[in-house]
Design a protein around this motif. Structure first.
Motif, short mmCIF file in Angstrom:
data_model
loop_
_atom_site.label_atom_id
_atom_site.label_comp_id
_atom_site.label_asym_id
_atom_site.label_seq_id
_atom_site.Cartn_x
_atom_site.Cartn_y
_atom_site.Cartn_z
N ILE A 4 -42.61 15.92 9.11
CA ILE A 4 -41.29 15.42 9.50
C ILE A 4 -41.43 14.08 10.22
O ILE A 4 -40.63 13.17 10.01
CB ILE A 4 -40.56 16.47 10.38
CG1 ILE A 4 -40.24 17.70 9.54
CG2 ILE A 4 -39.30 15.89 10.98
CD1 ILE A 4 -39.72 18.86 10.34
N MET A 5 -42.47 13.96 11.04
CA MET A 5 -42.70 12.69 11.74
C MET A 5 -43.01 11.57 10.75
O MET A 5 -42.52 10.45 10.89
CB MET A 5 -43.85 12.87 12.74
CG MET A 5 -44.11 11.68 13.58
SD MET A 5 -42.71 11.39 14.65
CE MET A 5 -43.31 10.03 15.58
N VAL A 6 -43.83 11.87 9.74
CA VAL A 6 -44.16 10.86 8.72
C VAL A 6 -42.91 10.47 7.94
O VAL A 6 -42.65 9.28 7.71
CB VAL A 6 -45.26 11.39 7.77
CG1 VAL A 6 -45.40 10.51 6.55
CG2 VAL A 6 -46.58 11.49 8.50
N LEU A 7 -42.11 11.45 7.53
CA LEU A 7 -40.87 11.16 6.80
C LEU A 7 -39.90 10.35 7.65
O LEU A 7 -39.23 9.44 7.14
CB LEU A 7 -40.23 12.45 6.32
CG LEU A 7 -40.93 13.13 5.15
CD1 LEU A 7 -40.32 14.50 4.90
CD2 LEU A 7 -40.89 12.28 3.91
N LEU A 8 -39.83 10.65 8.92
CA LEU A 8 -38.95 9.91 9.81
C LEU A 8 -39.42 8.46 9.98
O LEU A 8 -38.60 7.54 9.95
CB LEU A 8 -38.86 10.60 11.18
CG LEU A 8 -37.89 10.02 12.18
CD1 LEU A 8 -36.47 10.16 11.65
CD2 LEU A 8 -38.02 10.72 13.51
N MET A 9 -40.72 8.26 10.13
CA MET A 9 -41.25 6.90 10.25
C MET A 9 -40.99 6.11 8.97
O MET A 9 -40.60 4.94 9.02
CB MET A 9 -42.76 6.94 10.54
CG MET A 9 -43.08 7.41 11.93
SD MET A 9 -44.83 7.35 12.46
CE MET A 9 -45.81 7.44 11.03
N LYS A 10 -41.19 6.74 7.82
CA LYS A 10 -40.94 6.07 6.56
C LYS A 10 -39.45 5.74 6.39
O LYS A 10 -39.10 4.67 5.91
CB LYS A 10 -41.39 6.95 5.39
CG LYS A 10 -42.88 7.05 5.22
CD LYS A 10 -43.19 8.06 4.18
CE LYS A 10 -43.96 7.62 3.02
NZ LYS A 10 -44.45 6.34 2.83
N TYR A 11 -38.59 6.67 6.79
CA TYR A 11 -37.15 6.47 6.63
C TYR A 11 -36.65 5.33 7.53
O TYR A 11 -35.88 4.48 7.08
CB TYR A 11 -36.40 7.77 6.94
CG TYR A 11 -34.93 7.67 6.69
CD1 TYR A 11 -34.43 7.59 5.41
CD2 TYR A 11 -34.02 7.64 7.75
CE1 TYR A 11 -33.07 7.49 5.17
CE2 TYR A 11 -32.67 7.54 7.52
CZ TYR A 11 -32.20 7.47 6.23
OH TYR A 11 -30.85 7.36 6.00
N VAL A 12 -37.11 5.30 8.76
CA VAL A 12 -36.70 4.22 9.68
C VAL A 12 -37.19 2.87 9.16
O VAL A 12 -36.46 1.88 9.20
CB VAL A 12 -37.21 4.50 11.11
CG1 VAL A 12 -37.06 3.30 12.01
CG2 VAL A 12 -36.47 5.70 11.70
N ALA A 13 -38.42 2.83 8.65
CA ALA A 13 -38.94 1.58 8.09
C ALA A 13 -38.12 1.14 6.88
O ALA A 13 -37.82 -0.05 6.72
CB ALA A 13 -40.40 1.75 7.70
N CYS A 14 -37.74 2.08 6.04
CA CYS A 14 -36.91 1.75 4.86
C CYS A 14 -35.53 1.27 5.28
O CYS A 14 -34.99 0.32 4.69
CB CYS A 14 -36.80 2.95 3.94
SG CYS A 14 -38.28 3.28 2.99
#
Length: 146
Positions: A4-14
């Motif tokens: 979830i942390m990885v997906l959140l980091m990727k989503y914020v970057a996108c």
């Protein structure tokens, strides 16, 4: 929890990358940016982080993430505008921002490799399976049969 942390980091970057790349050059609203970021996050995670990263490595996953972001913005820009210079600059800027963020995501994944199931499987298998038969011993019985 780490996923979830990885997906959140990727989503914020996108979201940041597409807010800069799409809103700066296109007339994209917030709903389009958020939905497009969600699609890119899921595609990048499934292809780049679950398939390419464990099998080939960080550089190849970074290149795949860059090309995926570039292609996504190019397709999205073709739907919104007809000016190819705006599409090209929006794609490049967004792809560089996402690739820069992916460096930190890949470091986070490699630092916490034991918490990700795909990383544990690749660690058991061995990262460099291409050379697994290069140094194998010959079976004496098979050589005598020929």
């Amino acid at each position: 929890m780490r996923t979830i942390m990885v997906l959140l980091m990727k989503y914020v970057a996108c979201v940041i990358a597409y807010a800069v790349g799409l809103d700066l050059f296109f007339a994209a609203n917030i709903v389009e940016i958020l939905s497009f970021s969600l699609f890119t996050t899921v595609a990048s995670y499934l292809l780049g982080d679950m398939v390419i990263l464990p099998q080939i490595g960080k550089r190849a996953a970074l290149v795949v993430d860059f090309l995926l972001a570039y292609t996504m913005v190019w397709i999205f820009g073709n739907i919104l505008l007809d000016n190819y210079m705006q599409i090209a600059w929006g794609s490049i800027i967004s792809a560089f921002i996402i690739a820069g963020a992916e460096i930190f995501v890949h470091r986070y994944i490699s630092h916490h490799a034991s918490d990700f199931p795909f990383e544990r499987a690749s660690m058991k298998m061995g990262r460099n399976i291409a050379y697994s038969t290069e140094f194998a011993e010959e079976d004496i019985h098979d050589r005598d049969r020929k």
